[in-house]
Design an enzyme around this catalytic site. Structure first.
Site, short mmCIF file in Angstrom:
data_model
loop_
_atom_site.label_atom_id
_atom_site.label_comp_id
_atom_site.label_asym_id
_atom_site.label_seq_id
_atom_site.Cartn_x
_atom_site.Cartn_y
_atom_site.Cartn_z
N GLY A 156 -2.09 11.60 -2.31
CA GLY A 156 -1.72 10.66 -3.34
C GLY A 156 -1.81 9.20 -2.94
O GLY A 156 -1.49 8.33 -3.75
N GLY A 206 0.82 -1.21 0.00
CA GLY A 206 0.00 0.00 0.00
C GLY A 206 0.85 1.26 0.00
O GLY A 206 2.09 1.21 0.06
N LYS A 236 -9.74 9.10 11.83
CA LYS A 236 -11.15 8.70 11.80
C LYS A 236 -11.51 7.81 12.99
O LYS A 236 -12.70 7.51 13.21
CB LYS A 236 -11.45 7.99 10.48
CG LYS A 236 -11.36 8.92 9.28
CD LYS A 236 -11.56 8.19 7.97
CE LYS A 236 -11.54 9.17 6.80
NZ LYS A 236 -10.27 9.91 6.67
#
Length: 607
Positions: free
Chosen positions: A448, A288, A407
């Site tokens: 990005g 990732g 979050k």
């Protein structure tokens, strides 16, 4: 290895001969000044005797200190410092020779006057040659005209970087500081402030501006706004790490990271080197955006073995190809494994015994996890964290670092609640495995990264719009991928077990402003590429919270890291999660899942 000195050739000896003529001229000038421009006859012999001694002394000093290894036409402060040292050494040698030769009636004030005059003449000759070549090259330069945007200090650094460039010719400066208006630097005028950028470009016939202001500064963003009005192309200079990248030369186009990025993170390089050098490190989610950057950063610190785990075959393949090319000396091991499979993860870790584990594997797309994939978020984000942390403890890893998110603070989505529950699970594992320092690191959006808003906006702009923004008041915190990864490493080095670190994300950015900046960076206007507001999606909040104030966090020695004041978990959450997920089956009721999630994360408020 000794100092390399110029070979004895005519081209090397000619500058020395010219310097010795200037040294001799300074010698006679010192005598003239000593005797009020009228040297008595009886001192002419003394002057001649002294000159015979002074010339070889200065020749030895100038040659010995390597003055002639430098190119006169590029004389700067380092070269002048070396010249000062050589002249002073020559003066000391001259004085020693005169005293040893017992030159009668020698005026000692000459020994003080001569090095000053010699330095003046030698320095003037070098500065004069540099000015001549710069004027000659400036007149002959045919590069494209360029304006520099920044303060005079920033412009001076940019001019040094552009020196010798045949592609660009700087014709003026635009400064954000009112006090610098009307001044000049190296004969380049300050043409006005940022609001005058379009007019200055039209007046000077310029279509390109180089932004020398710091990354993330208001001056960069203002320059972008003005460039759209003037139809300009904005360039910037690469950062120090970029100069080392293959194919990176000279100015490049301004990118979004240049506008929202900030000053480089100050890392404890020595501490990180001691943590990683010669060690084995395991990274989950290595394919990732954050995981891959963690691998790049870790590789720079001389890790002996890097174990990369990701469920995506193409992502782990691309990472393998990159790291093999950039770090051929490092042993890299690449596994297509899923953190939800505990036995497989334990087998990999048991084989390599990592000293440090970074857990970046997660599902992070809020709307996708909110509708039909709730159980997947729990199995990957919570159960995957539990598996990775337990494995780290079992194999005796010294440190385990969980990559978390803003979050997780007062979550309104399943994804956010799953990450908060993952933090609680981590704290429980930390209590069970005291030998492993388990810490979590929270940060906001990363420019990005996969699934972020930036690639979405870029694709929408390429199609001609509209660019979809959920709400005109929505704001988010942003940082670049390298900055996020570096702060994760720093927190992993500093953290004590059970702590949750919060990154300083800087000032929040309105998503609509981000969209406007991207439209302008593409060379378009909002008339050509409109912005459309679509409304908040399930689980989304207008504002993300980082808990980065003094009431909810505590400072650390690093200015960009704080520790959240949260109570530790005794391990109950981990047991409950495992039991419930085993009983829930492959398709649990979404409402029941949310209700159960609220029992473990009381601050979770489904939207």
């Amino acid at each position: 290895m000794g100092v390399v000195r110029p070979k004895l050739s005519f081209s090397a000896l000619l500058p020395l001969a010219l310097d010795l003529l200037l040294v001799l001229l300074a010698w006679w000038a010192a005598f003239w000044l000593r005797f009020n421009l009228d040297i008595p006859d009886e001192y002419l012999r003394v002057a001649l005797h002294g000159a015979v001694l002074a010339l070889p002394a200065h020749a030895a000093a100038l040659w010995g200190l390597g003055v002639y290894r430098q190119v006169w036409r590029h004389t700067g402060l380092p070269e002048l410092r070396r010249l000062v040292g050589a002249v002073l050494l020559g003066a000391v040698l001259t004085a020693a020779l005169i005293f040893m030769a017992r030159v009668a009636d020698f005026p000692r004030s000459v020994l003080l006057l001569h090095p000053l005059l010699a330095l003046l003449l030698l320095g003037a000759a070098r500065v004069g040659q540099r000015l001549y070549f710069e004027r000659h090259e400036g007149a002959a330069r045919t590069g494209r005209p360029l304006l520099v945007v920044g303060t005079l200090n920033e412009a001076a650094a940019a001019l040094r970087a552009l020196k010798g460039s045949s592609q660009w010719r700087v014709v003026g400066i635009v400064s954000p500081l009112a006090a610098e208006q009307g001044r000049s630097l190296q004969n380049l005028p300050v043409l006005g402030d940022l609001s005058a950028l379009p007019q200055a470009c039209r007046a000077m016939g310029v279509r390109t501006a180089l932004v020398a202001s710091l990354p993330g500064s208001a001056a960069r963003r203002d320059a972008l706004l003005q460039s759209v009005e003037g139809g300009l192309t904005l360039l910037t200079l690469p950062q120090p790490d970029d100069w080392l990248s293959a194919g990176t030369e000279g100015p490049r186009k301004v990118q979004l990271e240049d506008l929202l990025g900030r000053a480089p993170v100050q890392l404890d390089v020595r501490g990180l080197s001691e943590l990683f050098a010669g060690q084995t490190v395991l990274v989950t989610g290595a394919g990732g955006s954050i995981g891959a950057e963690l691998c790049r950063q870790i590789a720079r610190f001389g890790v002996a073995r890097l174990v990369c785990v990701d469920m995506s075959e193409i992502a782990i393949y691309q990472l393998e190809q990159e790291l093999r090319a950039t770090h051929p000396q490092m042993q890299g091991l690449y596994y297509t494994a899923n953190v939800r499979e505990y036995e497989r993860l334990r087998a990999i870790a048991a084989q390599h015994r990592p000293a440090v584990v970074f857990h970046a594997a997660a599902y992070k797309h809020v709307p996708l996890m909110e509708d039909g994939n709730e159980v997947e978020a729990l199995r990957t984000n919570v159960l995957g964290t539990l598996h990775a942390a337990r494995v780290a403890g079992e194999v005796g890893a010294a440190r385990f670092v969980l990559v978390s998110t803003d979050k997780a603070v007062n979550p309104t989505s399943v994804m956010g609640a799953s990450k908060r529950l993952a933090e609680r699970v981590l704290q429980g594992v930390a209590a069970q495995w005291p030998g492993t320092q388990c810490v979590a690191v929270r940060f906001g959006n990363v420019l990005g990264s996969s699934g972020s808003v930036v690639p979405l906006f870029a694709a929408q702009i390429a199609r001609g719009g509209p660019v979809t923004v959920t709400h005109p008041e929505m704001v988010r915190y942003f940082m670049t991928i390298p900055e996020a990864a570096q702060l994760v490493l720093q927190a992993g080095l500093m953290g004590r077990s059970g702590q949750i670190y919060v990154l300083d994300m800087g000032e929040p950015v309105k998503i609509v402003e981000l969209a406007r900046m991207m439209i302008r960076l593409s060379g378009q206007t909002e008339d050509a590429v409109p912005i459309a507001f679509t409304g908040l999606r399930p689980g989304e909040k207008l504002y993300e919270e980082l808990l980065a104030d003094d009431e909810t966090t505590e400072p650390t020695p690093h200015p960009k890291l704080r520790v959240a004041k949260l109570g530790a978990d005794g391990g109950l959450a981990a047991q409950v999660v495992e039991q419930w997920l085993q009983q829930a089956g492959p398709a649990p009721d979404a409402a029941a899942l949310r209700a159960w999630l609220q029992t473990l994360v009381p601050e979770y408020r489904p939207r």
